[in-house]
Design a protein around this motif. Structure first.
Motif, PDB file in Angstrom:
ATOM      1  N   SER A 152     -30.865  -3.743  40.003  1.00 41.47           N
ATOM      2  CA  SER A 152     -31.494  -2.570  39.398  1.00 41.47           C
ATOM      3  C   SER A 152     -30.385  -1.674  38.884  1.00 41.47           C
ATOM      4  O   SER A 152     -29.260  -1.689  39.401  1.00 41.47           O
ATOM      5  N   ASP A 153     -30.687  -0.904  37.846  1.00 39.04           N
ATOM      6  CA  ASP A 153     -29.682   0.020  37.321  1.00 39.04           C
ATOM      7  C   ASP A 153     -30.270   1.422  37.206  1.00 39.04           C
ATOM      8  O   ASP A 153     -31.440   1.596  36.883  1.00 39.04           O
ATOM      9  N   ASP A 154     -29.450   2.406  37.503  1.00 36.38           N
ATOM     10  CA  ASP A 154     -29.817   3.819  37.410  1.00 36.38           C
ATOM     11  C   ASP A 154     -28.867   4.497  36.430  1.00 36.38           C
ATOM     12  O   ASP A 154     -27.650   4.342  36.532  1.00 36.38           O
ATOM     13  N   PHE A 155     -29.434   5.264  35.495  1.00 34.74           N
ATOM     14  CA  PHE A 155     -28.604   5.943  34.513  1.00 34.74           C
ATOM     15  C   PHE A 155     -28.513   7.444  34.748  1.00 34.74           C
ATOM     16  O   PHE A 155     -27.608   8.091  34.241  1.00 34.74           O
ATOM     17  N   GLU A 156     -29.449   8.016  35.424  1.00 32.57           N
ATOM     18  CA  GLU A 156     -29.419   9.449  35.702  1.00 32.57           C
ATOM     19  C   GLU A 156     -29.898   9.681  37.136  1.00 32.57           C
ATOM     20  O   GLU A 156     -30.943   9.131  37.508  1.00 32.57           O
ATOM     21  N   PRO A 157     -29.204  10.451  37.957  1.00 35.65           N
ATOM     22  CA  PRO A 157     -27.968  11.173  37.654  1.00 35.65           C
ATOM     23  C   PRO A 157     -26.712  10.335  37.853  1.00 35.65           C
ATOM     24  O   PRO A 157     -25.604  10.850  37.783  1.00 35.65           O
ATOM     25  N   TYR A 158     -26.862   9.021  38.130  1.00 33.20           N
ATOM     26  CA  TYR A 158     -25.709   8.151  38.329  1.00 33.20           C
ATOM     27  C   TYR A 158     -25.640   7.120  37.217  1.00 33.20           C
ATOM     28  O   TYR A 158     -26.599   6.883  36.502  1.00 33.20           O
ATOM     29  N   ASP A 159     -24.482   6.487  37.101  1.00 33.83           N
ATOM     30  CA  ASP A 159     -24.354   5.275  36.295  1.00 33.83           C
ATOM     31  C   ASP A 159     -24.063   4.163  37.285  1.00 33.83           C
ATOM     32  O   ASP A 159     -22.908   3.895  37.608  1.00 33.83           O
ATOM     33  N   ARG A 160     -25.130   3.524  37.793  1.00 35.39           N
ATOM     34  CA  ARG A 160     -24.990   2.669  38.957  1.00 35.39           C
ATOM     35  C   ARG A 160     -25.856   1.421  38.823  1.00 35.39           C
ATOM     36  O   ARG A 160     -26.950   1.471  38.277  1.00 35.39           O
ATOM     37  N   MET A 161     -25.330   0.304  39.332  1.00 34.68           N
ATOM     38  CA  MET A 161     -26.089  -0.942  39.445  1.00 34.68           C
ATOM     39  C   MET A 161     -26.036  -1.406  40.891  1.00 34.68           C
ATOM     40  O   MET A 161     -24.982  -1.319  41.534  1.00 34.68           O
ATOM     41  N   ILE A 162     -27.165  -1.926  41.385  1.00 36.80           N
ATOM     42  CA  ILE A 162     -27.212  -2.468  42.738  1.00 36.80           C
ATOM     43  C   ILE A 162     -27.778  -3.884  42.664  1.00 36.80           C
ATOM     44  O   ILE A 162     -28.871  -4.097  42.147  1.00 36.80           O
TER      45      ILE A 162
END
Length: 200
Positions: A152-162
């Motif tokens: 999964s990827d998060d763009f706000e508030p992080y730039d993160r993939m798990i």
């Protein structure tokens, strides 16, 4: 039988001592590894870079080989070495592809593995900083993993993939492929790498 005595010049002995001392100091402070237009460093600890290769294109991604010694988040420091490449067709600084190959040397199984880009250390990367896992583009077939079945990827508030749905036991390997868009004016940015163990 007569033994021959070897007499080493003082300058040679001094040179050898300085050479091995510099190797030890470099190993302690963290070595800079170069690939494409970037250098990579494990100087903040928790893992060791074993090797780096590649240009950063999709066909020839930058391959980073690492061994992790702990289960706490670690920080890979990425620095821009080149601002202009001789061949414009090889200018991969705006978008480059990475493959991170990791060995679990932590002694604990990993059930997830996370990556987070940061322009400033310990500050979440927002939409406007120019740094992302290619946020605005088509990432179809550009992100993959050996060892985990989904992400999964998060763009706000992080730039993160798990990466999830897998398990990497101690001594086993995993790999992750993904693009990084580098529009940031900063010459240094950070990739937080987070191996995660079972919660209970």
């Amino acid at each position: 039988m007569r033994w021959m005595s070897l007499r080493w010049p003082l300058s040679l002995i001094t040179g050898c001592v300085l050479f091995f001392a510099s190797i030890a100091a470099q190993a302690e402070s963290g070595k800079l590894w170069s690939a494409g237009r970037y250098t990579f460093s494990d100087e903040m600890g928790g893992f060791t870079i074993i090797g780096v290769s590649g240009k950063g294109t999709r066909q020839d991604p930058i391959i980073l080989t690492e061994e992790f010694h702990s289960t706490t988040p670690t920080v890979l420091i990425i620095r821009t070495e080149q601002t202009n490449l001789k061949d414009p067709a090889e200018d991969i600084g705006i978008l480059f592809h990475m493959r991170v190959e990791v060995t679990n040397g932590s002694g604990h199984p990993w059930v997830e593995f996370g990556f987070e880009l940061q322009e400033q250390l310990n500050v979440p990367s927002d939409y406007g900083d120019g740094l992302s896992f290619y946020q605005p583009g088509d990432k179809k077939d550009a992100i993959d993993s050996y060892g985990y079945a989904s992400f999964s990827d998060d763009f706000e508030p992080y730039d993160r993939m798990i990466f999830r749905d897998g398990k990497i036991d101690p001594g086993e390997n995993a790999s992750f492929g993904f693009p990084i868009a580098d529009f940031t004016p900063k010459r240094t940015f950070y990739l937080v790498q987070d191996p995660r163990i079972p919660s209970s």
